[in-house]
Design an enzyme around this catalytic site. Structure first.
Site, PDB file in Angstrom:
ATOM      1  N   GLU A   1      -9.439 -10.638  -7.235  1.00 52.25           N
ATOM      2  CA  GLU A   1      -8.502  -9.516  -7.113  1.00 52.25           C
ATOM      3  C   GLU A   1      -7.452  -9.534  -8.217  1.00 52.25           C
ATOM      4  OE1 GLU A   1      -9.042  -8.818  -2.293  1.00 52.25           O
ATOM      5  OE2 GLU A   1      -7.230  -9.795  -3.012  1.00 52.25           O
TER       6      GLU A   1
ATOM      7  N   TYR B   1     -12.075  -2.803  -2.445  1.00 50.59           N
ATOM      8  CA  TYR B   1     -12.555  -3.013  -1.073  1.00 50.59           C
ATOM      9  C   TYR B   1     -14.087  -3.082  -0.994  1.00 50.59           C
ATOM     10  CZ  TYR B   1      -7.957  -2.568   1.145  1.00 50.59           C
ATOM     11  OH  TYR B   1      -6.674  -2.776   1.574  1.00 50.59           O
TER      12      TYR B   1
ATOM     13  N   ARG C   1      -0.973 -14.955   3.932  1.00 52.17           N
ATOM     14  CA  ARG C   1      -1.646 -14.227   5.019  1.00 52.17           C
ATOM     15  C   ARG C   1      -0.893 -14.409   6.334  1.00 52.17           C
ATOM     16  NH1 ARG C   1      -6.160 -10.686   4.337  1.00 52.17           N
ATOM     17  NH2 ARG C   1      -6.853 -11.425   6.365  1.00 52.17           N
TER      18      ARG C   1
ATOM     19  N   LYS D   1       0.835  -1.207   0.000  1.00 50.42           N
ATOM     20  CA  LYS D   1       0.000   0.000   0.000  1.00 50.42           C
ATOM     21  C   LYS D   1       0.876   1.267   0.000  1.00 50.42           C
ATOM     22  CE  LYS D   1      -3.602  -2.414   2.690  1.00 50.42           C
ATOM     23  NZ  LYS D   1      -4.399  -2.366   3.937  1.00 50.42           N
TER      24      LYS D   1
ATOM     25  N   ARG E   1       3.386  -7.271   9.176  1.00 50.56           N
ATOM     26  CA  ARG E   1       2.725  -6.204   9.945  1.00 50.56           C
ATOM     27  C   ARG E   1       3.239  -6.149  11.376  1.00 50.56           C
ATOM     28  NH1 ARG E   1      -3.334  -7.441   7.604  1.00 50.56           N
ATOM     29  NH2 ARG E   1      -3.269  -6.111   5.747  1.00 50.56           N
TER      30      ARG E   1
ATOM     31  N   ASN F   1      -1.367  -0.287   7.567  1.00 54.80           N
ATOM     32  CA  ASN F   1      -0.779  -1.620   7.778  1.00 54.80           C
ATOM     33  C   ASN F   1      -0.028  -2.170   6.563  1.00 54.80           C
ATOM     34  OD1 ASN F   1      -2.956  -2.323   6.226  1.00 54.80           O
ATOM     35  ND2 ASN F   1      -3.953  -3.615   7.752  1.00 54.80           N
TER      36      ASN F   1
ATOM     37  N   THR G   1      -4.837  -8.409  10.771  1.00 58.08           N
ATOM     38  CA  THR G   1      -5.239  -7.126  10.186  1.00 58.08           C
ATOM     39  C   THR G   1      -4.664  -5.956  10.983  1.00 58.08           C
ATOM     40  OG1 THR G   1      -7.251  -8.098   9.283  1.00 58.08           O
ATOM     41  CG2 THR G   1      -7.233  -5.709   9.548  1.00 58.08           C
TER      42      THR G   1
ATOM     43  N   PHE H   1     -14.836   2.871   8.269  1.00 57.89           N
ATOM     44  CA  PHE H   1     -13.508   3.295   7.800  1.00 57.89           C
ATOM     45  C   PHE H   1     -13.369   3.233   6.270  1.00 57.89           C
ATOM     46  CE2 PHE H   1     -13.343  -1.181   9.072  1.00 57.89           C
ATOM     47  CZ  PHE H   1     -12.894  -1.792   7.909  1.00 57.89           C
TER      48      PHE H   1
HETATM   49  N1  UDP Z   1      -9.004  -1.297   8.205  1.00 62.57           N
HETATM   50  C1  UDP Z   1      -9.065  -0.127   8.931  1.00 62.57           C
HETATM   51  N2  UDP Z   1      -9.701  -0.140  10.147  1.00 62.57           N
HETATM   52  C2  UDP Z   1     -10.248  -1.264  10.651  1.00 62.57           C
HETATM   53  C3  UDP Z   1     -10.199  -2.458   9.912  1.00 62.57           C
HETATM   54  C4  UDP Z   1      -9.560  -2.432   8.685  1.00 62.57           C
HETATM   55  O1  UDP Z   1      -8.556   0.894   8.504  1.00 62.57           O
HETATM   56  O2  UDP Z   1     -10.809  -1.214  11.768  1.00 62.57           O
HETATM   57  C5  UDP Z   1      -8.311  -1.297   6.924  1.00 62.57           C
HETATM   58  C6  UDP Z   1      -6.941  -1.957   7.012  1.00 62.57           C
HETATM   59  O3  UDP Z   1      -6.044  -1.218   6.197  1.00 62.57           O
HETATM   60  C7  UDP Z   1      -7.177  -3.322   6.407  1.00 62.57           C
HETATM   61  C8  UDP Z   1      -8.224  -2.987   5.337  1.00 62.57           C
HETATM   62  O4  UDP Z   1      -9.053  -2.028   5.961  1.00 62.57           O
HETATM   63  O5  UDP Z   1      -5.998  -3.889   5.881  1.00 62.57           O
HETATM   64  C9  UDP Z   1      -9.061  -4.148   4.875  1.00 62.57           C
HETATM   65  O6  UDP Z   1      -9.664  -4.758   5.980  1.00 62.57           O
HETATM   66  P1  UDP Z   1      -9.704  -6.328   6.118  1.00 62.57           P
HETATM   67  O7  UDP Z   1     -10.605  -6.658   7.249  1.00 62.57           O
HETATM   68  O8  UDP Z   1      -9.990  -6.943   4.786  1.00 62.57           O
HETATM   69  O9  UDP Z   1      -8.198  -6.673   6.593  1.00 62.57           O
HETATM   70  P2  UDP Z   1      -6.993  -7.396   5.833  1.00 62.57           P
HETATM   71  O10 UDP Z   1      -7.582  -8.433   4.919  1.00 62.57           O
HETATM   72  O11 UDP Z   1      -6.218  -6.359   5.083  1.00 62.57           O
HETATM   73  O12 UDP Z   1      -6.157  -8.007   6.929  1.00 62.57           O
HETATM   74 MG    MG Z   2      -9.099  -8.285   3.519  1.00 62.04          MG
END
Ligand code: UDP
Ligand code: MG
Length: 160
Positions: free
Chosen positions: A137, A60, A96, A20, A113, A123, A102, A68
């Protein structure tokens, strides 16, 4: 050659990984690519792009009802993103694991992370969360002809 067709199919598994804008700006491109590369995964597509906000919202899409969401789309479209496709046995799920949770606060040390960032909204990396998401994707970010099929020298040392 592998005899078990399920194992052979698993080796062709592909996932979408993106560094990102915060990861790019913080100079973490080589660090992140290096972790996937050293693990033994194969890079099959890569490009640097600044997504539009509309494109970020498409990426997204499943989070559109979250509070958010707007900030997240603004952020993803705020600068260059390194979009990649990585290939290897179990790469979706294990990718992952390499990434961590996350929230960086919940990510173990040793994960991307866990080691390299602090806040959930900054992140640094995205990774597909399952086989269906990976296909969608990859299709969103890349044209089929941008995926490169090649044999890598170390494959015979990674897979029996
Ligand atoms: N995110 C955020 N606040 C939150 C949860 C998620 O800003 O409380 C953002 C974060 O950058 C995350 C992205 O939204 O990577 C996508 O969320 P997801 O739950 O898909 O997490 P990921 O798959 O990236 O771990
Ligand atoms: Mg995700």
């Amino acid at each position: 050659m592998l005899q078990d067709p399920t194992v052979e199919a698993a080796e062709l598994e592909r996932t979408f990984i993106a560094i990102k804008p915060d990861g790019v700006q913080r100079g973490l491109i080589s660090e992140i690519i290096g972790r996937f590369e050293r693990k033994g995964y194969k890079l099959v597509a890569i490009k640097l792009i600044v997504p539009t906000k509309e494109f970020a919202a498409q990426h997204y899409d499943d989070l559109s009802s979250r509070p958010f969401f707007n900030g997240l789309c603004d952020f993803l479209s705020s600068g260059p993103v390194v979009a990649m496709v990585w290939e290897g046995q179990g790469v979706i799920k294990y990718g992952r694991k390499l990434i961590g949770a996350t929230s960086p606060q919940a990510s173990e040390p040793g994960t991307i992370r866990g080691d390299l960032c602090v806040q959930v909204s900054r992140n640094i990396i995205h990774g597909s969360d399952g086989p269906e998401t990976a296909v969608n994707e990859i299709g969103l970010w890349f044209k089929p002809e941008e995926l490169v099929s090649y044999t890598k020298n170390d494959e015979k040392w990674l897979y029996e």
